[in-house]
Design a protein around this motif. Structure first.
Motif, PDB file in Angstrom:
ATOM      1  N   HIS A 119       0.784  -1.243   0.000  1.00  0.00           N
ATOM      2  CA  HIS A 119       0.000   0.000   0.000  1.00  0.00           C
ATOM      3  C   HIS A 119       0.816   1.293   0.000  1.00  0.00           C
ATOM      4  O   HIS A 119       0.245   2.359  -0.073  1.00  0.00           O
ATOM      5  CB  HIS A 119      -0.957  -0.003   1.195  1.00  0.00           C
ATOM      6  N   ASP A 158      -3.369  -2.468   8.152  1.00  0.00           N
ATOM      7  CA  ASP A 158      -1.941  -2.484   8.424  1.00  0.00           C
ATOM      8  C   ASP A 158      -1.659  -1.295   9.348  1.00  0.00           C
ATOM      9  O   ASP A 158      -2.353  -0.287   9.304  1.00  0.00           O
ATOM     10  CB  ASP A 158      -1.173  -2.335   7.104  1.00  0.00           C
ATOM     11  N   VAL A 159      -0.644  -1.423  10.172  1.00  0.00           N
ATOM     12  CA  VAL A 159      -0.403  -0.385  11.194  1.00  0.00           C
ATOM     13  C   VAL A 159       0.230   0.884  10.609  1.00  0.00           C
ATOM     14  O   VAL A 159       0.351   1.892  11.297  1.00  0.00           O
ATOM     15  CB  VAL A 159       0.452  -0.973  12.345  1.00  0.00           C
ATOM     16  N   HIS A 160       0.617   0.801   9.342  1.00  0.00           N
ATOM     17  CA  HIS A 160       1.190   1.974   8.673  1.00  0.00           C
ATOM     18  C   HIS A 160       0.152   2.570   7.705  1.00  0.00           C
ATOM     19  O   HIS A 160      -0.644   1.818   7.132  1.00  0.00           O
ATOM     20  CB  HIS A 160       2.458   1.563   7.917  1.00  0.00           C
ATOM     21  N   ASP A 235       0.998  -6.245  11.740  1.00  0.00           N
ATOM     22  CA  ASP A 235       1.888  -5.358  12.506  1.00  0.00           C
ATOM     23  C   ASP A 235       1.252  -4.482  13.588  1.00  0.00           C
ATOM     24  O   ASP A 235       1.986  -3.825  14.329  1.00  0.00           O
ATOM     25  CB  ASP A 235       2.797  -4.542  11.562  1.00  0.00           C
ATOM     26  N   GLY A 276       1.799  -5.940   6.100  1.00  0.00           N
ATOM     27  CA  GLY A 276       3.017  -6.085   6.895  1.00  0.00           C
ATOM     28  C   GLY A 276       2.899  -6.953   8.136  1.00  0.00           C
ATOM     29  O   GLY A 276       1.814  -7.384   8.523  1.00  0.00           O
ATOM     30  N   TYR A 278       6.081  -7.647  11.403  1.00  0.00           N
ATOM     31  CA  TYR A 278       7.524  -7.604  11.677  1.00  0.00           C
ATOM     32  C   TYR A 278       7.837  -8.101  13.085  1.00  0.00           C
ATOM     33  O   TYR A 278       8.600  -7.483  13.821  1.00  0.00           O
ATOM     34  CB  TYR A 278       8.050  -6.174  11.441  1.00  0.00           C
TER      35      TYR A 278
END
Ligand SMILES: [Zn+2]
Length: 301
Positions: A119, A158-160, A235, A276, A278
């Motif tokens: 994204h 997603d956390v971003h 994430d 993501g 991680y």
């Protein structure tokens, strides 16, 4: 039975100790089989997306530089991955996987790419491990195949922030872009989604789910989407190295259930991409992705 799309067989070289979790994709595919969620023949290998199709979303000069290995040092740094022909091939396969999963969703209700959710890729730039924007590519192609395609919602958990998706799709009145992300996280220069929800560092399950519920209400006020593209990032998990939020694994499962339940209520078909994850131990990221796949399989019946 849900069909899955994989591209992990196309590996690419990474420097020792690099943060990109290259190993998670194969581990996830293997666990889907070992835990009985998919037979080997239900997991298909995606082909590389056509350059012509990529060119309908991305700038031609950017694609030329990617194809020919002429990214500048700065572009490579912003991408966060060293260029190689193998990386490009893999990015194309990952992108195609989301398109195939979207086609499966249209045909059967659900489809899942064991990857994708790239994204951060914008029209003329790769960013944050994302070379091509699979979400925009899938929607563009699907519309050509189905001229009557109704509203589409991108639910990016997603956390971003989904900055590339916002850049490419927010202007599109038939697509609602929702991004639910950590306010203190990458990317530091944001694009504007139809709805951005910035969560404080340390947000836990209950607050997260309350924000998600409200955000899904925002989509509902707009339209009942025909297609939901769900970026089920692992994430936001409390142990993630990059996430800064504090969701537990059961909180993430509740998130998945909330998105899938709402989509069911809307009568939407659903495409899932991984985005993501991680965790210091890849097995944790794989657990979270596997739980998402399990939820999808359970709903597909
Ligand atoms: Zn992320």
């Amino acid at each position: 039975m849900v069909r899955f799309w994989a591209h992990d067989q196309a590996e690419f070289p990474l420097p020792e100790g690099h943060k990109f979790p290259l190993g998670k994709y194969r581990l996830l595919r293997e666990r889907l089989i070992s835990e009985g969620l998919a037979r080997p023949e239900d997991i298909r290998r995606s082909e590389p997306a056509d350059w012509a199709l990529l060119g309908r979303v991305h700038q031609a000069q950017y694609l030329d530089r990617v194809r020919e290995g002429r990214l500048s040092d700065r572009e490579e740094r912003v991408l966060g991955l060293p260029w190689s022909a193998e990386l490009v091939e893999r990015g194309r396969r990952s992108t195609q996987g989301t398109l195939e999963a979207a086609r499966d969703a249209m045909a059967t209700g659900y489809g899942m790419n064991l990857g994708g959710g790239t994204h951060h890729a914008g029209r003329a730039a790769g960013r944050g491990y994302c070379l091509f924007n699979d979400i925009a590519v899938a929607i563009t192609q699907l519309r050509e195949e189905r001229p009557g395609l109704g509203p589409v919602a991108v639910v990016d958990c997603d956390v971003h922030q989904g900055d590339g998706t916002a850049e490419l799709l927010q202007p599109d009145p038939a697509v609602f872009t929702l991004s639910l992300h950590g306010g203190a996280n990458y990317p530091f220069r944001r694009a504007t989604s139809d709805l951005d929800v910035e969560l404080p560092t340390g947000t836990g399950d209950d607050d997260y789910l309350a924000h998600l519920e409200a955000a899904l209400g925002g989509i509902e006020a707009w339209a009942a989407p025909e297609l939901v593209i769900f970026l089920a990032g692992a994430d936001p998990w409390e142990g993630d190295r990059l996430g800064r939020l504090a969701l537990t694994k059961s909180g993430l499962a509740a998130r998945d259930a909330m998105v899938l339940d709402r989509a069911e209520r809307w009568g939407s078909v659903v495409t899932v991409a991984l985005a993501g994850g991680y965790a210091p131990d890849l097995a944790d990221t794989v657990d979270i992705n596997l739980a998402t796949a399990r939820a999808v399989v359970a709903r597909a019946g």
